[in-house]
Scaffold this motif. Structure first.
Motif, PDB file in Angstrom:
ATOM      1  N   LEU A   1       0.833  -1.205   0.000  1.00 19.61           N
ATOM      2  CA  LEU A   1       0.000   0.000   0.000  1.00 19.61           C
ATOM      3  C   LEU A   1       0.868   1.256   0.000  1.00 19.61           C
ATOM      4  O   LEU A   1       0.563   2.241  -0.685  1.00 19.61           O
ATOM      5  CB  LEU A   1      -0.929  -0.007   1.218  1.00 19.61           C
ATOM      6  CG  LEU A   1      -1.878  -1.207   1.339  1.00 19.61           C
ATOM      7  CD1 LEU A   1      -2.691  -1.115   2.628  1.00 19.61           C
ATOM      8  CD2 LEU A   1      -2.803  -1.282   0.134  1.00 19.61           C
ATOM      9  N   PHE A   2       1.948   1.204   0.774  1.00 18.57           N
ATOM     10  CA  PHE A   2       2.850   2.363   0.835  1.00 18.57           C
ATOM     11  C   PHE A   2       3.490   2.627  -0.525  1.00 18.57           C
ATOM     12  O   PHE A   2       3.625   3.785  -0.946  1.00 18.57           O
ATOM     13  CB  PHE A   2       3.920   2.133   1.898  1.00 18.57           C
ATOM     14  CG  PHE A   2       4.812   3.324   2.114  1.00 18.57           C
ATOM     15  CD1 PHE A   2       4.401   4.379   2.909  1.00 18.57           C
ATOM     16  CD2 PHE A   2       6.059   3.401   1.509  1.00 18.57           C
ATOM     17  CE1 PHE A   2       5.210   5.486   3.107  1.00 18.57           C
ATOM     18  CE2 PHE A   2       6.877   4.500   1.697  1.00 18.57           C
ATOM     19  CZ  PHE A   2       6.449   5.548   2.501  1.00 18.57           C
TER      20      PHE A   2
ATOM     21  N   HIS B   1       2.292   2.052  -3.458  1.00 17.37           N
ATOM     22  CA  HIS B   1       1.331   2.666  -4.373  1.00 17.37           C
ATOM     23  C   HIS B   1       1.155   4.159  -4.082  1.00 17.37           C
ATOM     24  O   HIS B   1       0.780   4.924  -4.981  1.00 17.37           O
ATOM     25  CB  HIS B   1      -0.014   1.945  -4.277  1.00 17.37           C
ATOM     26  CG  HIS B   1      -0.049   0.640  -5.021  1.00 17.37           C
ATOM     27  ND1 HIS B   1       0.053   0.558  -6.395  1.00 17.37           N
ATOM     28  CD2 HIS B   1      -0.158  -0.642  -4.577  1.00 17.37           C
ATOM     29  CE1 HIS B   1      -0.004  -0.709  -6.771  1.00 17.37           C
ATOM     30  NE2 HIS B   1      -0.127  -1.459  -5.692  1.00 17.37           N
ATOM     31  N   GLN B   2       1.426   4.578  -2.848  1.00 20.31           N
ATOM     32  CA  GLN B   2       1.323   5.991  -2.487  1.00 20.31           C
ATOM     33  C   GLN B   2       2.646   6.741  -2.654  1.00 20.31           C
ATOM     34  O   GLN B   2       2.676   7.973  -2.593  1.00 20.31           O
ATOM     35  CB  GLN B   2       0.858   6.120  -1.026  1.00 20.31           C
ATOM     36  CG  GLN B   2      -0.529   5.578  -0.763  1.00 20.31           C
ATOM     37  CD  GLN B   2      -1.588   6.300  -1.574  1.00 20.31           C
ATOM     38  OE1 GLN B   2      -1.568   7.523  -1.690  1.00 20.31           O
ATOM     39  NE2 GLN B   2      -2.511   5.541  -2.146  1.00 20.31           N
ATOM     40  N   PHE B   3       3.714   5.995  -2.880  1.00 15.52           N
ATOM     41  CA  PHE B   3       5.039   6.615  -2.928  1.00 15.52           C
ATOM     42  C   PHE B   3       5.184   7.649  -4.049  1.00 15.52           C
ATOM     43  O   PHE B   3       5.832   8.687  -3.847  1.00 15.52           O
ATOM     44  CB  PHE B   3       6.112   5.533  -3.038  1.00 15.52           C
ATOM     45  CG  PHE B   3       7.484   5.998  -2.642  1.00 15.52           C
ATOM     46  CD1 PHE B   3       7.711   6.560  -1.394  1.00 15.52           C
ATOM     47  CD2 PHE B   3       8.558   5.877  -3.509  1.00 15.52           C
ATOM     48  CE1 PHE B   3       8.971   6.992  -1.018  1.00 15.52           C
ATOM     49  CE2 PHE B   3       9.821   6.303  -3.147  1.00 15.52           C
ATOM     50  CZ  PHE B   3      10.030   6.861  -1.899  1.00 15.52           C
TER      51      PHE B   3
ATOM     52  N   THR C   1       3.061   9.779  -5.039  1.00 14.73           N
ATOM     53  CA  THR C   1       2.485  11.024  -4.523  1.00 14.73           C
ATOM     54  C   THR C   1       3.465  11.726  -3.597  1.00 14.73           C
ATOM     55  O   THR C   1       3.613  12.958  -3.631  1.00 14.73           O
ATOM     56  CB  THR C   1       1.169  10.727  -3.769  1.00 14.73           C
ATOM     57  OG1 THR C   1       0.265  10.069  -4.649  1.00 14.73           O
ATOM     58  CG2 THR C   1       0.536  12.013  -3.262  1.00 14.73           C
ATOM     59  N   LEU C   2       4.157  10.945  -2.774  1.00 14.31           N
ATOM     60  CA  LEU C   2       5.167  11.519  -1.889  1.00 14.31           C
ATOM     61  C   LEU C   2       6.305  12.143  -2.689  1.00 14.31           C
ATOM     62  O   LEU C   2       6.815  13.220  -2.341  1.00 14.31           O
ATOM     63  CB  LEU C   2       5.709  10.437  -0.954  1.00 14.31           C
ATOM     64  CG  LEU C   2       6.865  10.846  -0.033  1.00 14.31           C
ATOM     65  CD1 LEU C   2       6.429  11.934   0.937  1.00 14.31           C
ATOM     66  CD2 LEU C   2       7.399   9.640   0.736  1.00 14.31           C
TER      67      LEU C   2
END
Length: 261
Positions: A215-216, A218-220, A222-223
């Motif tokens: 999950l992290f 997939h959000q990376f 955006t970061l």
């Protein structure tokens, strides 16, 4: 580790563990019930001296854990009698949890449970997880003191039947003699492609499927829009690694995510 730290404080420490990576040496090797002993063991703390006892088991899938439950009971009982044990620090549930609780009551010895995992979720066979979860409840309610490493695990223990008064938070410590932030890390940075200005996010541990790392990842991206020089360093290995490597490739994050193994 806790056991090695106790050893460095001049305590005599005896560790009884299960050989989870057992393998047959040949087709006729079905294991045995004898205990193997290893003295002066240490992995994290130089100078520590732990006596490791590894009870035997039957090297057949399914029977290995079952047979280990029997041999662990005998070895725990023998160690208590022979070594005048003052306290038991327990990490496990399915192999020696109930055995340790029972023998501690028999010999009037306190049991401290060190909780760093949601144990039933580590069981590779889904059909067995409800059984291990039930065993967890029995062990947590029977321990004299429980030491979770995070507030979330503390809440989990209480929800599983541990008395709140017996749950004391003990975060994972940092050994400053081993982890020194002011050492020159240029060689290590070069090895893993980390620049001096990179902002590094570190995960260290086993790559289990419940880690949340997928999950992290997939959000990376955006970061990275906010912190363009961010790098994710995953130190460890485990069953989730192929999944994570596939996600990294799909998102084109090969330069931003490093999995060291």
């Amino acid at each position: 580790s806790l056991s090695e730290s106790l050893s460095l404080m001049s305590h005599r420490v005896y560790a009884i563990d299960y050989e989870s990576t057992w393998a047959r040496n040949n087709v006729f090797d079905f294991g045995g019930l004898a205990t193997r002993e290893f003295n002066n063991v240490n992995r994290a703390c130089p100078g520590a001296s732990v006596s490791l006892r590894r009870p035997g088991l039957i090297k057949i899938p399914g029977l290995s854990r079952l047979s280990a439950g029997f041999t662990h009971y005998l070895e725990i009982q023998k160690t208590i009698k022979d070594r005048n044990i003052d306290a038991i620090i327990l990490y496990s549930v399915p192999t020696n949890g109930l055995q340790a609780i029972h023998l501690a009551r028999k010999f009037n010895i306190p049991v401290v449970f060190r909780s760093i995992d949601i144990l039933h979720r580590l069981v590779p066979y889904p059909i067995l997880r409800p059984i291990v979860r039930l065993l967890e409840k029995k062990v947590y309610s029977g321990a004299d003191l429980l030491l979770p490493h995070t507030p979330k695990v503390a809440r989990y223990l209480i929800a599983m039947g541990a008395k709140e008064a017996k749950v004391n938070l003990l975060p994972l410590p940092v050994e400053l003699d081993l982890f020194r932030p002011f050492l020159d890390s240029a060689e290590l940075r070069h090895k893993w492609g980390l620049g001096e200005q990179d902002q590094i996010i570190l995960f260290q541990g086993t790559l289990y499927h419940f880690s949340g790392l997928d999950l992290f990842l997939h959000q990376f991206p955006t970061l990275l829009e906010q912190v363009s020089n961010a790098k994710l360093l995953l130190v460890g290995d485990g069953p989730q690694r192929p999944v994570l490597e596939r996600i990294v490739a799909q998102l084109g994050l090969q330069k931003q995510v490093i999995i060291t193994g």
